[in-house]
Design a protein around this motif. Sequence first.
Motif, PDB file in Angstrom:
ATOM      1  N   ILE A  74       0.852  -1.182   0.000  1.00  0.00           N
ATOM      2  CA  ILE A  74       0.000   0.000   0.000  1.00  0.00           C
ATOM      3  C   ILE A  74       0.890   1.235   0.000  1.00  0.00           C
ATOM      4  O   ILE A  74       1.700   1.426   0.886  1.00  0.00           O
ATOM      5  CB  ILE A  74      -0.946  -0.015   1.214  1.00  0.00           C
ATOM      6  N   GLY A  75       0.734   2.053  -0.995  1.00  0.00           N
ATOM      7  CA  GLY A  75       1.575   3.238  -1.150  1.00  0.00           C
ATOM      8  C   GLY A  75       2.766   2.907  -2.017  1.00  0.00           C
ATOM      9  O   GLY A  75       3.522   1.998  -1.721  1.00  0.00           O
ATOM     10  N   ASP A  76       2.902   3.632  -3.119  1.00  0.00           N
ATOM     11  CA  ASP A  76       4.002   3.373  -4.050  1.00  0.00           C
ATOM     12  C   ASP A  76       5.362   3.687  -3.437  1.00  0.00           C
ATOM     13  O   ASP A  76       6.347   3.043  -3.735  1.00  0.00           O
ATOM     14  CB  ASP A  76       3.819   4.210  -5.324  1.00  0.00           C
ATOM     15  N   LYS A  77       5.390   4.718  -2.573  1.00  0.00           N
ATOM     16  CA  LYS A  77       6.650   5.115  -1.945  1.00  0.00           C
ATOM     17  C   LYS A  77       6.345   6.021  -0.765  1.00  0.00           C
ATOM     18  O   LYS A  77       5.218   6.468  -0.580  1.00  0.00           O
ATOM     19  CB  LYS A  77       7.566   5.826  -2.941  1.00  0.00           C
ATOM     20  N   LEU A  78       7.362   6.299   0.006  1.00  0.00           N
ATOM     21  CA  LEU A  78       7.244   7.279   1.081  1.00  0.00           C
ATOM     22  C   LEU A  78       7.217   8.653   0.429  1.00  0.00           C
ATOM     23  O   LEU A  78       8.184   9.066  -0.196  1.00  0.00           O
ATOM     24  CB  LEU A  78       8.436   7.162   2.030  1.00  0.00           C
ATOM     25  N   ALA A  79       6.092   9.348   0.545  1.00  0.00           N
ATOM     26  CA  ALA A  79       5.983  10.680  -0.054  1.00  0.00           C
ATOM     27  C   ALA A  79       6.782  11.685   0.764  1.00  0.00           C
ATOM     28  O   ALA A  79       7.593  12.427   0.226  1.00  0.00           O
ATOM     29  CB  ALA A  79       4.528  11.116  -0.154  1.00  0.00           C
ATOM     30  N   TYR A  80       6.515  11.717   2.068  1.00  0.00           N
ATOM     31  CA  TYR A  80       7.229  12.644   2.933  1.00  0.00           C
ATOM     32  C   TYR A  80       7.069  12.257   4.394  1.00  0.00           C
ATOM     33  O   TYR A  80       6.202  11.458   4.755  1.00  0.00           O
ATOM     34  CB  TYR A  80       6.769  14.092   2.722  1.00  0.00           C
ATOM     35  N   VAL A  81       7.932  12.835   5.202  1.00  0.00           N
ATOM     36  CA  VAL A  81       7.841  12.760   6.658  1.00  0.00           C
ATOM     37  C   VAL A  81       7.575  14.179   7.128  1.00  0.00           C
ATOM     38  O   VAL A  81       8.314  15.101   6.763  1.00  0.00           O
ATOM     39  CB  VAL A  81       9.150  12.221   7.282  1.00  0.00           C
ATOM     40  N   ALA A  82       6.515  14.361   7.919  1.00  0.00           N
ATOM     41  CA  ALA A  82       6.170  15.695   8.435  1.00  0.00           C
ATOM     42  C   ALA A  82       6.825  15.890   9.791  1.00  0.00           C
ATOM     43  O   ALA A  82       6.580  15.127  10.729  1.00  0.00           O
ATOM     44  CB  ALA A  82       4.657  15.840   8.572  1.00  0.00           C
ATOM     45  N   LEU A  83       7.673  16.902   9.875  1.00  0.00           N
ATOM     46  CA  LEU A  83       8.362  17.236  11.112  1.00  0.00           C
ATOM     47  C   LEU A  83       7.775  18.520  11.685  1.00  0.00           C
ATOM     48  O   LEU A  83       7.732  19.546  11.000  1.00  0.00           O
ATOM     49  CB  LEU A  83       9.853  17.451  10.859  1.00  0.00           C
ATOM     50  N   PRO A 109       5.288  24.208  10.836  1.00  0.00           N
ATOM     51  CA  PRO A 109       5.368  24.960  12.087  1.00  0.00           C
ATOM     52  C   PRO A 109       4.430  24.394  13.150  1.00  0.00           C
ATOM     53  O   PRO A 109       3.324  23.936  12.845  1.00  0.00           O
ATOM     54  CB  PRO A 109       4.954  26.379  11.690  1.00  0.00           C
ATOM     55  N   ALA A 110       4.902  24.415  14.384  1.00  0.00           N
ATOM     56  CA  ALA A 110       4.095  23.966  15.519  1.00  0.00           C
ATOM     57  C   ALA A 110       2.755  24.686  15.486  1.00  0.00           C
ATOM     58  O   ALA A 110       2.678  25.875  15.194  1.00  0.00           O
ATOM     59  CB  ALA A 110       4.830  24.250  16.820  1.00  0.00           C
ATOM     60  N   GLY A 111       1.694  23.940  15.738  1.00  0.00           N
ATOM     61  CA  GLY A 111       0.355  24.503  15.794  1.00  0.00           C
ATOM     62  C   GLY A 111      -0.383  24.539  14.470  1.00  0.00           C
ATOM     63  O   GLY A 111      -1.571  24.859  14.435  1.00  0.00           O
ATOM     64  N   HIS A 112       0.274  24.198  13.373  1.00  0.00           N
ATOM     65  CA  HIS A 112      -0.352  24.271  12.048  1.00  0.00           C
ATOM     66  C   HIS A 112      -1.411  23.167  11.890  1.00  0.00           C
ATOM     67  O   HIS A 112      -1.285  22.082  12.445  1.00  0.00           O
ATOM     68  CB  HIS A 112       0.721  24.129  10.961  1.00  0.00           C
ATOM     69  N   VAL A 166       8.670  14.137  14.808  1.00  0.00           N
ATOM     70  CA  VAL A 166       7.946  13.533  13.687  1.00  0.00           C
ATOM     71  C   VAL A 166       6.464  13.515  14.032  1.00  0.00           C
ATOM     72  O   VAL A 166       6.080  13.023  15.090  1.00  0.00           O
ATOM     73  CB  VAL A 166       8.456  12.106  13.394  1.00  0.00           C
ATOM     74  N   HIS A 167       5.650  14.054  13.148  1.00  0.00           N
ATOM     75  CA  HIS A 167       4.204  14.027  13.358  1.00  0.00           C
ATOM     76  C   HIS A 167       3.555  12.878  12.600  1.00  0.00           C
ATOM     77  O   HIS A 167       2.799  12.104  13.162  1.00  0.00           O
ATOM     78  CB  HIS A 167       3.543  15.341  12.945  1.00  0.00           C
ATOM     79  N   HIS A 168       3.843  12.778  11.311  1.00  0.00           N
ATOM     80  CA  HIS A 168       3.269  11.689  10.522  1.00  0.00           C
ATOM     81  C   HIS A 168       4.153  11.360   9.327  1.00  0.00           C
ATOM     82  O   HIS A 168       5.030  12.135   8.964  1.00  0.00           O
ATOM     83  CB  HIS A 168       1.838  12.027  10.054  1.00  0.00           C
ATOM     84  N   VAL A 169       3.888  10.202   8.771  1.00  0.00           N
ATOM     85  CA  VAL A 169       4.503   9.812   7.508  1.00  0.00           C
ATOM     86  C   VAL A 169       3.378   9.745   6.480  1.00  0.00           C
ATOM     87  O   VAL A 169       2.228   9.451   6.817  1.00  0.00           O
ATOM     88  CB  VAL A 169       5.261   8.466   7.589  1.00  0.00           C
ATOM     89  N   ALA A 170       3.702  10.052   5.247  1.00  0.00           N
ATOM     90  CA  ALA A 170       2.711  10.018   4.177  1.00  0.00           C
ATOM     91  C   ALA A 170       3.196   9.086   3.076  1.00  0.00           C
ATOM     92  O   ALA A 170       4.319   9.231   2.594  1.00  0.00           O
ATOM     93  CB  ALA A 170       2.472  11.419   3.629  1.00  0.00           C
ATOM     94  N   LEU A 171       2.352   8.142   2.718  1.00  0.00           N
ATOM     95  CA  LEU A 171       2.651   7.199   1.651  1.00  0.00           C
ATOM     96  C   LEU A 171       1.942   7.658   0.386  1.00  0.00           C
ATOM     97  O   LEU A 171       0.740   7.951   0.405  1.00  0.00           O
ATOM     98  CB  LEU A 171       2.170   5.793   2.032  1.00  0.00           C
ATOM     99  N   ALA A 172       2.669   7.741  -0.710  1.00  0.00           N
ATOM    100  CA  ALA A 172       2.096   8.185  -1.976  1.00  0.00           C
ATOM    101  C   ALA A 172       1.307   7.053  -2.618  1.00  0.00           C
ATOM    102  O   ALA A 172       1.770   5.913  -2.666  1.00  0.00           O
ATOM    103  CB  ALA A 172       3.198   8.651  -2.926  1.00  0.00           C
ATOM    104  N   VAL A 173       0.120   7.384  -3.082  1.00  0.00           N
ATOM    105  CA  VAL A 173      -0.700   6.437  -3.837  1.00  0.00           C
ATOM    106  C   VAL A 173      -1.142   7.124  -5.126  1.00  0.00           C
ATOM    107  O   VAL A 173      -1.533   8.287  -5.110  1.00  0.00           O
ATOM    108  CB  VAL A 173      -1.926   5.931  -3.040  1.00  0.00           C
ATOM    109  N   ALA A 174      -1.061   6.405  -6.233  1.00  0.00           N
ATOM    110  CA  ALA A 174      -1.454   6.978  -7.520  1.00  0.00           C
ATOM    111  C   ALA A 174      -2.945   7.290  -7.546  1.00  0.00           C
ATOM    112  O   ALA A 174      -3.370   8.281  -8.126  1.00  0.00           O
ATOM    113  CB  ALA A 174      -1.086   6.033  -8.658  1.00  0.00           C
ATOM    114  N   ASP A 175      -3.744   6.436  -6.898  1.00  0.00           N
ATOM    115  CA  ASP A 175      -5.191   6.627  -6.855  1.00  0.00           C
ATOM    116  C   ASP A 175      -5.636   6.503  -5.402  1.00  0.00           C
ATOM    117  O   ASP A 175      -5.527   5.432  -4.809  1.00  0.00           O
ATOM    118  CB  ASP A 175      -5.875   5.575  -7.725  1.00  0.00           C
TER     119      ASP A 175
END
Length: 168
Positions: free
Chosen positions: A2-11, A56-59, A70-79
Amino acid sequence: MIGDKLAYVALVVRDQEAPARVLGRDLGLVRTDVDAGQGTTIPVFSVGESALALVPAGHALVEGEERPGVHHVALAVADLGEGQAAAAKAGVAQAGAASRVGLGGRRTVALDASRLSGVRTLLTEPLGLPTGRSEAIERIDHLGIASADNRAAVAAWCGQLGRPLESQ
């Protein structure tokens, strides 16, 4: 998987420019200022085919979280719909009722963190950032998941989401 790749890590960061200087000037990573809603942009640094987003904190993108880290990781999905269906079939329910607009105006869906050893995880449409590398950093080659129950973490991330296991 599930998820083609790691899109980003939100810091979550208190000061975006201090880590941005380190990532850009000192480590040579390419910065892209990405729309984050609320009339704001977020500095995002391409790291291989993934990225680090300095929120930024609070966003709202980090649900108002104030603590740095680290707040979350996002996995890229084409659909996004197919990603949601695959996650549901694998036993990882969606958190919340609907998709929302995330980083770069992309639609995202939060997965139920309680099914993923507490790791906040989003499925997101690809950000479309350029591949980034420098002499110092080539890519994000793995993420470590610290869990009170390692078997549950392996079952969720490798079994249900289909991510590779490199070590324990």
